[in-house]
Design an enzyme around this catalytic site. Structure first.
Site, mmCIF file in Angstrom:
data_model
loop_
_atom_site.group_PDB
_atom_site.id
_atom_site.type_symbol
_atom_site.label_atom_id
_atom_site.label_comp_id
_atom_site.label_asym_id
_atom_site.label_seq_id
_atom_site.Cartn_x
_atom_site.Cartn_y
_atom_site.Cartn_z
ATOM 1 N N CYS A 92 65.583 59.674 -62.279
ATOM 2 C CA CYS A 92 66.733 60.745 -61.947
ATOM 3 C C CYS A 92 67.162 61.551 -63.229
ATOM 4 C CB CYS A 92 67.952 59.680 -61.479
ATOM 5 S SG CYS A 92 69.395 60.586 -61.504
ATOM 6 N N GLU A 122 65.445 50.503 -66.202
ATOM 7 C CA GLU A 122 65.961 51.601 -66.661
ATOM 8 C C GLU A 122 66.605 51.613 -68.215
ATOM 9 O OE1 GLU A 122 69.743 53.431 -65.128
ATOM 10 O OE2 GLU A 122 70.261 54.060 -67.024
ATOM 11 N N SER A 221 70.699 44.734 -57.066
ATOM 12 C CA SER A 221 71.122 46.077 -57.460
ATOM 13 C C SER A 221 72.245 46.082 -58.502
ATOM 14 C CB SER A 221 71.393 46.845 -56.174
ATOM 15 O OG SER A 221 72.316 47.925 -56.514
HETATM 16 S S1 SF4 Z 1 72.959 55.775 -59.870
HETATM 17 FE FE1 SF4 Z 1 71.150 56.066 -60.853
HETATM 18 S S2 SF4 Z 1 69.768 57.091 -59.394
HETATM 19 FE FE2 SF4 Z 1 71.910 57.436 -58.647
HETATM 20 S S3 SF4 Z 1 72.666 59.507 -59.845
HETATM 21 FE FE3 SF4 Z 1 73.144 57.621 -60.996
HETATM 22 S S4 SF4 Z 1 71.769 57.701 -62.559
HETATM 23 FE FE4 SF4 Z 1 70.669 58.745 -60.700
#
Ligand code: SF4
Length: 282
Positions: A92, A122, A221
Site C-alpha cells: 500500500c 508491516e 486483523s
Molecule cells: S489500512 Fe493499510 S492497506 Fe488500508 S489504506 Fe491504510 S495502510 Fe493502506
C-alpha cells in the site's frame, strides 16, 4: 452503519490487482506469501481461483509472487527474485510512506522508534528497510517496551518516531508524552493512514449514540482489533467475524435499542451486509 466500514483503498487495490493478474496469466502459478488480507473468506475465494497463499514458497517452482499491502523486507524480495519468481509489489502506498520516513530518520542519524506490533508483517518490513541504514532502530509496542530503551534514548539525544498505519492515535500520544522530557530533539511522523483515522473517528462518533457496537472483521486483523478496543471504552462492544457469531449475543442485541455497525479494512461488503440483515432479523 459507519460510512467508512469495510475495504480500504489499499486492500481493494491488493485484492482486485491480484485477481486481475491471475486472470491475465492463467497459465502461470500465482503465489501470495502470507495472507493477502486478514480475512479467511477472501483467502478461500482466492484459493478457489488458483491464487495460492503460502508461508514459504515451495522449492523448484516458479510463477508470480505477490507482495501484499503490508510490504516486505527488501532482502526477502531479492531472495524471491533470485529464486526465479516474478515479483509484483502491491505494498500500500501509505505503508511505503512509513518505510520511507523510517529510512529517512535512520539516514539522518536519529534513533528510530517504530510503534506497533513487533510480529506484524508491516512492522517487520518497516524495520528491515530502516535497519539497512542504521542499527539504532527499535520496535516499541507499548509504554513498558519504550521504558526499557530510556538509557539508549537519553544517550542518543535525537529520536525519530513512526507508527504502524493501523495503530491507535492514543499509543502515539502516550509515547510522545514520555519522550518529550527525555529527548533533546524529537521528530515525529504520524503515519497512521487516513483510512484508519477516518474509520476510528466515525466509529467513535457512532458509538456515542449506540447502546451496542458491532465490529466485523478477522480476529487476526490489527485494525479491526484496535477498533473494538477503542469502542469498548465508549459503549458496549462485540467483535465478530461473520453473521453466525451473532447467535451467542442474541440477548444483548434484543436488549439494545440503537446498534452501530463498523468493520475493519479487510472485511468484504457481503459479510457486513449479512451481519446487518441478521441483526435486523433478531
Ligand atoms: S489500512 Fe493499510 S492497506 Fe488500508 S489504506 Fe491504510 S495502510 Fe493502506
Amino acid at each position: 452503519m459507519a460510512q467508512s466500514a469495510g475495504f480500504c483503498y489499499g486492500v481493494k487495490r491488493a485484492v482486485e490487482t491480484t485477481k486481475k493478474i491471475k486472470a491475465e496469466n492463467a497459465s502461470k502459478k500465482v503465489w501470495v506469501l502470507g495472507e493477502l488480507i486478514h480475512n479467511s473468506h477472501v483467502i478461500k475465494e482466492l484459493d478457489e481461483m488458483g491464487i495460492m497463499t503460502v508461508d514459504v514458497l515451495p522449492e523448484n517452482e516458479t510463477g508470480i509472487c505477490i507482495v501484499r499491502s503490508h510490504g516486505m523486507a527488501p532482502q526477502k524480495i531479492k531472495e524471491i527474485t533470485d529464486k526465479g519468481f516474478e515479483v509484483v509489489d502491491l505494498t500500500c502506498l501509505d505503508v511505503k510512506k512509513v518505510q520511507q520516513k523510517a529510512i529517512q530518520l535512520a539516514q539522518e542519524d536519529f534513533l528510530v522508534l517504530i510503534l506497533g506490533k513487533p510480529e506484524h508483517p508491516e512492522v517487520v518490513a518497516i524495520n528491515a528497510n530502516a535497519r539497512i541504514y542504521s542499527e539504532n532502530v527499535f520496535v516499541v509496542q507499548d509504554l513498558d517496551s519504550l521504558k526499557e530503551l530510556t538509557d539508549k534514548i537519553k544517550a542518543h539525544k535525537r529520536v525519530g518516531v513512526v507508527i504502524q498505519t493501523t495503530q491507535k492515535i492514543e499509543l502515539l500520544e502516550e509515547i510522545i508524552a514520555y519522550l518529550l522530557p527525555i529527548s533533546s530533539e524529537l521528530k515525529v511522523f504520524n503515519t497512521i493512514c487516513k483510512s484508519t483515522t477516518m474509520r476510528q473517528q466515525e466509529a467513535k462518533e457512532l458509538a456515542k449514540t449506540s447502546d451496542l457496537m458491532v465490529v466485523v472483521g478477522g480476529k487476526n486483523s490489527a485494525n479491526t482489533t484496535h477498533l473494538a478496543e477503542i469502542l469498548k471504552d465508549i459503549t458496549s462492544t462485540i467483535h465478530i467475524e461473520t453473521a453466525d457469531d451473532l447467535d451467542e449475543f442474541k440477548n444483548l442485541i434484543e436488549k439494545s435499542e440503537n446498534i452501530g455497525v463498523t468493520a475493519g479494512a479487510s472485511t468484504p461488503e457481503n459479510i457486513i451486509k449479512n451481519v446487518i440483515e441478521k441483526i435486523e432479523k433478531i
